[in-house]
Each structure stands twice: as structure tokens, then as C-alpha cells.
Design an enzyme around this catalytic site. Structure first.
Site, PDB file in Angstrom:
ATOM      1  N   TYR A 193     -17.341 -56.631  48.778  1.00 10.86           N
ATOM      2  CA  TYR A 193     -15.987 -56.161  49.087  1.00 10.86           C
ATOM      3  C   TYR A 193     -15.461 -55.262  47.964  1.00 10.86           C
ATOM      4  O   TYR A 193     -14.864 -54.214  48.206  1.00 10.86           O
ATOM      5  CB  TYR A 193     -15.076 -57.382  49.269  1.00 10.86           C
ATOM      6  CG  TYR A 193     -13.654 -57.073  49.670  1.00 10.86           C
ATOM      7  CD1 TYR A 193     -13.324 -56.795  50.989  1.00 10.86           C
ATOM      8  CD2 TYR A 193     -12.625 -57.087  48.723  1.00 10.86           C
ATOM      9  CE1 TYR A 193     -12.012 -56.535  51.364  1.00 10.86           C
ATOM     10  CE2 TYR A 193     -11.316 -56.830  49.087  1.00 10.86           C
ATOM     11  CZ  TYR A 193     -11.009 -56.555  50.407  1.00 10.86           C
ATOM     12  OH  TYR A 193      -9.714 -56.292  50.766  1.00 10.86           O
ATOM     13  N   PRO A 238     -13.905 -49.158  59.741  1.00 13.80           N
ATOM     14  CA  PRO A 238     -12.951 -49.295  58.626  1.00 13.80           C
ATOM     15  C   PRO A 238     -12.762 -50.713  58.086  1.00 13.80           C
ATOM     16  O   PRO A 238     -12.074 -50.899  57.080  1.00 13.80           O
ATOM     17  CB  PRO A 238     -11.635 -48.769  59.222  1.00 13.80           C
ATOM     18  CG  PRO A 238     -11.787 -48.901  60.696  1.00 13.80           C
ATOM     19  CD  PRO A 238     -13.242 -48.768  60.996  1.00 13.80           C
ATOM     20  N   HIS A 259      -4.816 -55.346  43.277  1.00 12.74           N
ATOM     21  CA  HIS A 259      -4.923 -56.633  43.974  1.00 12.74           C
ATOM     22  C   HIS A 259      -6.162 -57.376  43.479  1.00 12.74           C
ATOM     23  O   HIS A 259      -7.262 -56.841  43.538  1.00 12.74           O
ATOM     24  CB  HIS A 259      -5.054 -56.417  45.487  1.00 12.74           C
ATOM     25  CG  HIS A 259      -3.780 -55.975  46.128  1.00 12.74           C
ATOM     26  ND1 HIS A 259      -3.537 -56.135  47.470  1.00 12.74           N
ATOM     27  CD2 HIS A 259      -2.681 -55.389  45.618  1.00 12.74           C
ATOM     28  CE1 HIS A 259      -2.333 -55.663  47.751  1.00 12.74           C
ATOM     29  NE2 HIS A 259      -1.798 -55.195  46.641  1.00 12.74           N
ATOM     30  N   LYS A 263     -14.606 -49.003  53.251  1.00 12.59           N
ATOM     31  CA  LYS A 263     -15.614 -48.376  52.399  1.00 12.59           C
ATOM     32  C   LYS A 263     -15.662 -46.850  52.473  1.00 12.59           C
ATOM     33  O   LYS A 263     -16.216 -46.201  51.582  1.00 12.59           O
ATOM     34  CB  LYS A 263     -17.010 -48.914  52.740  1.00 12.59           C
ATOM     35  CG  LYS A 263     -17.196 -50.380  52.443  1.00 12.59           C
ATOM     36  CD  LYS A 263     -17.096 -50.651  50.951  1.00 12.59           C
ATOM     37  CE  LYS A 263     -17.129 -52.115  50.620  1.00 12.59           C
ATOM     38  NZ  LYS A 263     -16.444 -52.423  49.369  1.00 12.59           N
ATOM     39  N   TYR A 277      -6.171 -60.765  56.140  1.00 13.10           N
ATOM     40  CA  TYR A 277      -7.132 -60.557  57.225  1.00 13.10           C
ATOM     41  C   TYR A 277      -6.968 -61.729  58.190  1.00 13.10           C
ATOM     42  O   TYR A 277      -7.133 -62.885  57.781  1.00 13.10           O
ATOM     43  CB  TYR A 277      -8.557 -60.507  56.676  1.00 13.10           C
ATOM     44  CG  TYR A 277      -8.828 -59.272  55.818  1.00 13.10           C
ATOM     45  CD1 TYR A 277      -9.379 -58.123  56.374  1.00 13.10           C
ATOM     46  CD2 TYR A 277      -8.516 -59.258  54.458  1.00 13.10           C
ATOM     47  CE1 TYR A 277      -9.629 -56.993  55.603  1.00 13.10           C
ATOM     48  CE2 TYR A 277      -8.755 -58.130  53.674  1.00 13.10           C
ATOM     49  CZ  TYR A 277      -9.312 -57.001  54.251  1.00 13.10           C
ATOM     50  OH  TYR A 277      -9.546 -55.880  53.479  1.00 13.10           O
TER      51      TYR A 277
HETATM   52  P1  RFL Z   1     -12.393 -36.182  55.271  1.00 12.62           P
HETATM   53  O1  RFL Z   1     -11.300 -36.977  54.639  1.00 12.62           O
HETATM   54  O2  RFL Z   1     -12.510 -36.198  56.745  1.00 12.62           O
HETATM   55  O3  RFL Z   1     -12.236 -34.697  54.729  1.00 12.62           O
HETATM   56  C1  RFL Z   1     -12.965 -33.639  55.284  1.00 12.62           C
HETATM   57  C2  RFL Z   1     -12.161 -32.382  55.110  1.00 12.62           C
HETATM   58  O4  RFL Z   1     -12.892 -31.270  55.643  1.00 12.62           O
HETATM   59  C3  RFL Z   1     -12.024 -30.494  56.446  1.00 12.62           C
HETATM   60  N1  RFL Z   1     -12.830 -29.755  57.448  1.00 12.62           N
HETATM   61  C4  RFL Z   1     -13.242 -28.491  57.263  1.00 12.62           C
HETATM   62  N2  RFL Z   1     -13.054 -27.635  56.251  1.00 12.62           N
HETATM   63  C5  RFL Z   1     -13.594 -26.395  56.361  1.00 12.62           C
HETATM   64  N3  RFL Z   1     -14.296 -25.982  57.455  1.00 12.62           N
HETATM   65  C6  RFL Z   1     -14.510 -26.801  58.495  1.00 12.62           C
HETATM   66  N4  RFL Z   1     -15.219 -26.392  59.564  1.00 12.62           N
HETATM   67  C7  RFL Z   1     -13.966 -28.127  58.425  1.00 12.62           C
HETATM   68  N5  RFL Z   1     -13.985 -29.198  59.255  1.00 12.62           N
HETATM   69  C8  RFL Z   1     -13.292 -30.174  58.648  1.00 12.62           C
HETATM   70  C9  RFL Z   1     -11.062 -31.502  57.055  1.00 12.62           C
HETATM   71  O5  RFL Z   1      -9.843 -30.890  57.478  1.00 12.62           O
HETATM   72  C10 RFL Z   1     -10.854 -32.444  55.885  1.00 12.62           C
HETATM   73  O6  RFL Z   1      -9.790 -32.040  55.043  1.00 12.62           O
HETATM   74  O7  RFL Z   1     -13.845 -36.608  54.703  1.00 12.62           O
HETATM   75  P2  RFL Z   1     -14.264 -37.130  53.250  1.00 12.62           P
HETATM   76  O8  RFL Z   1     -13.738 -36.265  52.165  1.00 12.62           O
HETATM   77  O9  RFL Z   1     -15.711 -37.358  53.369  1.00 12.62           O
HETATM   78  O10 RFL Z   1     -13.503 -38.536  53.103  1.00 12.62           O
HETATM   79  C11 RFL Z   1     -13.816 -39.638  53.917  1.00 12.62           C
HETATM   80  C12 RFL Z   1     -12.581 -40.503  54.169  1.00 12.62           C
HETATM   81  O11 RFL Z   1     -11.536 -39.688  54.620  1.00 12.62           O
HETATM   82  C13 RFL Z   1     -12.849 -41.619  55.182  1.00 12.62           C
HETATM   83  O12 RFL Z   1     -14.132 -42.163  54.992  1.00 12.62           O
HETATM   84  C14 RFL Z   1     -11.819 -42.758  55.062  1.00 12.62           C
HETATM   85  O13 RFL Z   1     -10.533 -42.338  55.403  1.00 12.62           O
HETATM   86  C15 RFL Z   1     -12.239 -43.952  55.932  1.00 12.62           C
HETATM   87  N6  RFL Z   1     -11.258 -45.036  55.916  1.00 12.62           N
HETATM   88  C16 RFL Z   1     -11.147 -45.885  54.828  1.00 12.62           C
HETATM   89  N7  RFL Z   1     -11.924 -45.717  53.751  1.00 12.62           N
HETATM   90  C17 RFL Z   1     -11.752 -46.496  52.641  1.00 12.62           C
HETATM   91  O14 RFL Z   1     -12.497 -46.346  51.663  1.00 12.62           O
HETATM   92  N8  RFL Z   1     -10.760 -47.451  52.565  1.00 12.62           N
HETATM   93  C18 RFL Z   1      -9.936 -47.685  53.624  1.00 12.62           C
HETATM   94  O15 RFL Z   1      -9.019 -48.500  53.489  1.00 12.62           O
HETATM   95  C19 RFL Z   1     -10.141 -46.929  54.817  1.00 12.62           C
HETATM   96  N9  RFL Z   1      -9.347 -47.118  55.875  1.00 12.62           N
HETATM   97  C20 RFL Z   1     -10.378 -45.194  56.975  1.00 12.62           C
HETATM   98  C21 RFL Z   1      -9.443 -46.265  56.930  1.00 12.62           C
HETATM   99  C22 RFL Z   1     -10.386 -44.298  58.046  1.00 12.62           C
HETATM  100  C23 RFL Z   1      -9.511 -44.482  59.074  1.00 12.62           C
HETATM  101  N10 RFL Z   1      -9.538 -43.510  60.105  1.00 12.62           N
HETATM  102  C24 RFL Z   1      -8.391 -42.905  60.619  1.00 12.62           C
HETATM  103  C25 RFL Z   1     -10.799 -42.850  60.413  1.00 12.62           C
HETATM  104  C26 RFL Z   1      -8.564 -46.474  57.967  1.00 12.62           C
HETATM  105  C27 RFL Z   1      -8.613 -45.601  59.058  1.00 12.62           C
HETATM  106  C28 RFL Z   1      -7.682 -45.911  60.193  1.00 12.62           C
HETATM  107  C1  PHB Z   2      -5.889 -49.951  54.631  1.00 13.08           C
HETATM  108  O1  PHB Z   2      -4.931 -50.239  53.884  1.00 13.08           O
HETATM  109  O2  PHB Z   2      -5.904 -48.922  55.323  1.00 13.08           O
HETATM  110  C2  PHB Z   2      -7.050 -50.891  54.706  1.00 13.08           C
HETATM  111  C3  PHB Z   2      -7.128 -51.919  53.784  1.00 13.08           C
HETATM  112  C4  PHB Z   2      -8.192 -52.809  53.860  1.00 13.08           C
HETATM  113  C5  PHB Z   2      -9.163 -52.656  54.836  1.00 13.08           C
HETATM  114  C6  PHB Z   2      -9.092 -51.606  55.740  1.00 13.08           C
HETATM  115  C7  PHB Z   2      -8.026 -50.712  55.680  1.00 13.08           C
HETATM  116  O3  PHB Z   2     -10.187 -53.572  54.861  1.00 13.08           O
END
Ligand code: RFL
Ligand code: PHB
Length: 403
Positions: free
Chosen positions: A386, A294, A75, A298, A203
Site C-alpha cells: 500500500y 484506482p 496519513h 497507484k 475503506y
Molecule cells: P495523465 O495524467 O493522463 O496525463 C497525460 C497528459 O497528456 C495529455 N495528452 C496529450 N498531449 C499531447 N498530445 C496528445 N495527443 C495528448 N493526448 C493526451 C493529456 O491532456 C494529459 O495532460 O497521465 P500521467 O501523467 O501518466 O499520469 C497518470 C495519472 O494521471 C493517473 O494514473 C492517476 O490519476 C490514477 N489515479 C490515481 N493514482 C494514484 O496514484 N492515486 C490515486 O489516489 C488515484 N486515484 C486515479 C484516481 C485516477 C482516477 N481516474 C479519473 C482515472 C482516481 C480516479 C477517479
Molecule cells: C483518492 O483520494 O482519490 C484516493 C485515495 C485512496 C485510494 C484511491 C483514491 O485508494
């Protein structure tokens, strides 16, 4: 009792842990990855979807980008809607960068497959991890592997186990400073079997609150609504979700494509940073050390950035015996983390409705939105944040010894 030896034990197989393991393997550095959940759970967890160009490029240049190239959508900009107006912000024109829409669980699947194909150690279902000796030269990680109590002796431990993991909790409280902010709303997210309404993300700023239209493929939409922080999913049947999404995103013109809701969840909005990201031979990476709301997408990108910085520092230590990059890891990462934290807080402020806001606040916000669409200088700065360019500047400055 079994004793194993490796160079780096990586706790957690999310993006941070898997990217770190992948980069270390390419450098010829052995590691063992320990994951609490089973493989199916990790591969199905629906979360992020927006990759900065540098994140996508890292996956491509290290040999795990083939499916991303086939299925990811590049994108070059996004749409911003407010007060019935529609504006396109082109990150490609403003700062020469694009982003890529590709689900986090797809990144995770690609990395797991690469690791298993390389026959490198990755264990699922490990739930009793204890970290020890972190301030000495030979830290250990104890756990049960395939039913056998096992102690793994390592040179370093990487805590990549997310916000609720065990790694950060293994650091004495007196050794960490924690900075935290709770936002006064949450996001209700749905994944729907419906073709996206357009080619780019939308957005939407509305009196009822923020909404976002994202996607995962040409047939799957990902949509978010700002809701109250204590909102329950039961209060949001599908009809109500779609009606609210239509109001906030279409603002009186057109309609979204609706379809069956495949997944729904409510996510709290929080900013959190634990400093430093190192305790002796333990290095924290990703959500284990920091959480951003979120809004600016990032979190995943920061997790990958941490993994890259840590992998480079470890490679430098193993090839030259020089500890300098490792000693700078926390400072280098935190520079980018605070950049992302600041931009995420600001973008959250710009797009959301806060409790207690009156006409004054909404006019302030409108004035800022106007600046974004009317001033190229302002829009360029926004686009750099961004798309992640400004974090690269911050990282280079920190790497050069800046403070
Ligand atoms: P994770 O993905 O939470 O992975 C951690 C892993 O560790 C495991 N774990 C353990 N393993 C061994 N022993 C233990 N005691 C443990 N406890 C936990 C877990 O099961 C898991 O597999 O962390 P990591 O690798 O630091 O990654 C971070 C990302 O997952 C997170 O920052 C993003 O998902 C945040 N986020 C977004 N980030 C973006 O860059 N772009 C996005 O579009 C975006 N959208 C989002 C998001 C997070 C969201 N939620 C649900 C929090 C949208 C949402 C809705
Ligand atoms: C997503 O697709 O999960 C998403 C995309 C853009 C954002 C936040 C989440 O700014």
C-alpha cells in the site's frame, strides 16, 4: 515551416511528463513539453489524491514540495470497516511509511509553475502531434506551435500522454504486447464541500459493494462508490449518493458530513500494460503504458516512478554515453508496474462485490479481511504494498540486473 532542436521532446503535461521535465531540467538536460489541453483544463482535472511517501519525498527534495508541506496531509494509516467492525491499519507502525493526501491537480499546478518560472518550454493546446523516425538516431515530433507548423528534432521522445494519447499508437502493433483486464464494475466519485468524517481514509466493505471516504483538505471530501460498469450519472442524484455512502461507510454507526457536490464522475476499472515501454528512441511513461484500477491509488505514483527511472537513465546516457540504464528502462519500470498491478487487483478483489458472488465468496473475502486485521505478518505485507515499499524492492532488484 519552423525547425527546432532539443534533447528530449515530452508529449503530455500530466504528472509523468511534468516530473520528467522537472528532473531533466535539474540535470541540465533540455526538453520541450507539448500538451494537448489548455493550462486551466490540466490544472483543474480532478483525479488522484494519495501520494506514496517516496513520491512526496521526490517532490520535496527537488524543490517543488513547499505547498505540499503546507497543505498536504500526512496519513500514518487508514481505517477498514466491514460487517459493522472498525479496524485501523497503521502503515507507519507496520512498515515505517506514511502516505500523503494532496490532489494530483495540485502536484500538476506546482510543477507547471516551477517550469514556467524557470522559463523552460511548455506549450499548451498542441493537438496535431506526429512522431517520426523513432527507430533512427534523430526522431522528430511535428506539430503546430503558436500557429506555425513546427518540426522538433530530438535525441529522444518521451510518450507521457496518458492512456488515450498519440505516443503508444505511434508504435507498430507488432512491436507491443498488450495485457488487459476489465473489471466488472466502475467507481462513481464525488468531490464535496464537506469536512471529512475523520482524519484518515476509510475503506468500507458492504453487501451493496465497496465505498471509500478520502479527502482533499479539512473542508473538502472525496468519496467513491462501487457501481455497475454501465451505470449512468443521471441515475445517481445527490440524495442517493449520500444515502449509499452512509450505508456502506457508516454501517449503522454515525453519519458522514454532507455538503454540496462540486464534481462527479464515473470511472471504468481497468488493468492494462503495454510491453515493452520502449520503441527505438521513444520511451512510454505513466498511463501511456499502463493503467491500474484506482483501488490502491497507484496510477499517479507509478507515473512519477517511471519519470524518475527514465530521468536517471537519460542523465546517465548524457553524462557517460552509457546506454545500459536506458536499455533497462522498460524492464526496471515493468517490475514495479506488475507489482502494483498485482496488488491493485488483489485489493480490488478484497474490497469489492463481484457480480455472481454468493455467500461462499463473501465468506472467503471475510476470512481474508480477518487475516488482514488479525495477523501482523499479513498486515505488514499489505502495508508494504500500500505504501509502495515493495515496489522499491522490485526496482532495486531489476536495477541490479535481476530477471
Ligand atoms: P495523465 O495524467 O493522463 O496525463 C497525460 C497528459 O497528456 C495529455 N495528452 C496529450 N498531449 C499531447 N498530445 C496528445 N495527443 C495528448 N493526448 C493526451 C493529456 O491532456 C494529459 O495532460 O497521465 P500521467 O501523467 O501518466 O499520469 C497518470 C495519472 O494521471 C493517473 O494514473 C492517476 O490519476 C490514477 N489515479 C490515481 N493514482 C494514484 O496514484 N492515486 C490515486 O489516489 C488515484 N486515484 C486515479 C484516481 C485516477 C482516477 N481516474 C479519473 C482515472 C482516481 C480516479 C477517479
Ligand atoms: C483518492 O483520494 O482519490 C484516493 C485515495 C485512496 C485510494 C484511491 C483514491 O485508494
Amino acid at each position: 515551416m519552423r525547425l527546432l532542436r532539443t534533447r528530449v521532446v515530452i508529449v503530455g503535461a500530466g504528472p509523468a511528463g511534468l516530473v520528467l521535465a522537472h528532473l531533466l531540467r535539474l540535470e541540465g538536460i533540455d526538453s520541450i513539453v507539448l500538451e494537448l489541453r489548455d493550462r486551466e483544463y490540466v490544472e483543474r482535472r480532478v483525479r488522484a489524491g494519495l501520494l506514496e511517501q517516496s513520491t512526496a519525498d521526490l517532490l520535496r527534495t527537488t524543490g517543488v514540495g513547499a505547498r505540499l508541506d503546507r497543505e498536504g496531509q500526512v496519513h500514518e494509516g487508514f481505517e477498514l470497516r466491514f460487517g459493522g467492525e472498525r479496524h485501523r491499519i497503521s502503515t507507519a507502525e507496520l512498515c515505517g511509511r506514511s502516505v500523503c493526501v494532496y490532489g494530483q491537480q495540485e502536484v500538476v499546478k506546482d510543477l507547471i509553475r516551477a517550469r514556467l518560472e524557470a522559463e523552460a518550454p511548455l506549450h499548451f493546446g498542441v493537438d496535431d502531434i506526429v512522431l517520426d523516425g523513432l527507430t533512427g538516431d534523430a526522431p522528430t515530433v511535428s506539430c503546430t506551435l503558436d500557429g506555425v507548423r513546427t518540426t522538433i528534432r530530438a535525441d529522444f521522445v518521451a510518450g507521457c500522454d496518458g492512456f488515450h494519447g498519440v505516443a503508444r499508437r505511434s508504435v507498430p502493433r507488432s512491436e507491443l504486447s498488450v495485457f488487459e483486464k476489465t473489471y466488472p464494475f466502475a467507481w462513481l466519485g464525488i468531490l464535496a464541500a464537506a469536512p471529512p468524517a475523520g482524519e484518515e481514509l476509510i475503506y468500507g466493505v458492504h453487501d451493496h459493494g465497496f465505498a471509500l471516504h478520502s479527502m482533499r483538505s479539512s473542508q473538502i471530501s472525496r468519496l467513491y462508490l462501487q457501481v455497475d460498469p454501465d451505470e449512468r450519472l443521471e441515475a445517481w442524484p445527490d440524495d442517493r449518493v449520500w444515502a449509499e455512502l452512509n450505508d456502506r461507510l457508516c454501517q449503522g454507526r454515525g453519519k458522514l458530513n454532507e455538503g454540496p457536490v462540486l464534481e462527479r464522475s464515473i470511472t471504468a476499472m481497468r488493468g492494462f500494460v503495454a510491453e515493452p515501454m520502449q520503441y527505438g528512441r521513444l520511451f512510454l511513461a505513466g498511463d501511456a503504458a499502463h493503467i491500474v484500477p484506482p483501488t490502491a491509488a497507484k496510477g499517479l505514483n507509478l507515473a512519477v516512478a517511471d519519470a524518475r527511472i527514465l530521468a536517471e537513465a537519460l542523465a546517465s546516457w548524457y553524462t557517460t554515453g552509457n546506454r545500459e540504464s536506458l536499455d533497462h528502462y522498460s524492464r526496471t519500470s515493468l517490475r514495479g508496474v506488475w507489482q502494483a498491478q498485482e496488488f491493485s487487483a488483489w485489493m480490488t478483489w478484497l474490497l469489492h462485490r463481484y457480480p455472481g458472488d454468493g455467500p461462499f465468496e463473501s465468506r472467503l473475502r471475510r476470512a481474508r479481511l480477518r487475516q488482514l486485521v488479525d495477523s501482523e505478518a499479513f498486515a505488514t505485507s499489505f502495508a508494504e504494498h500500500y505504501a509502495g515499499v515493495s515496489r522499491e524492492f522490485a526496482r532495486t532488484a531489476a536495477g541490479d540486473g535481476g530477471r
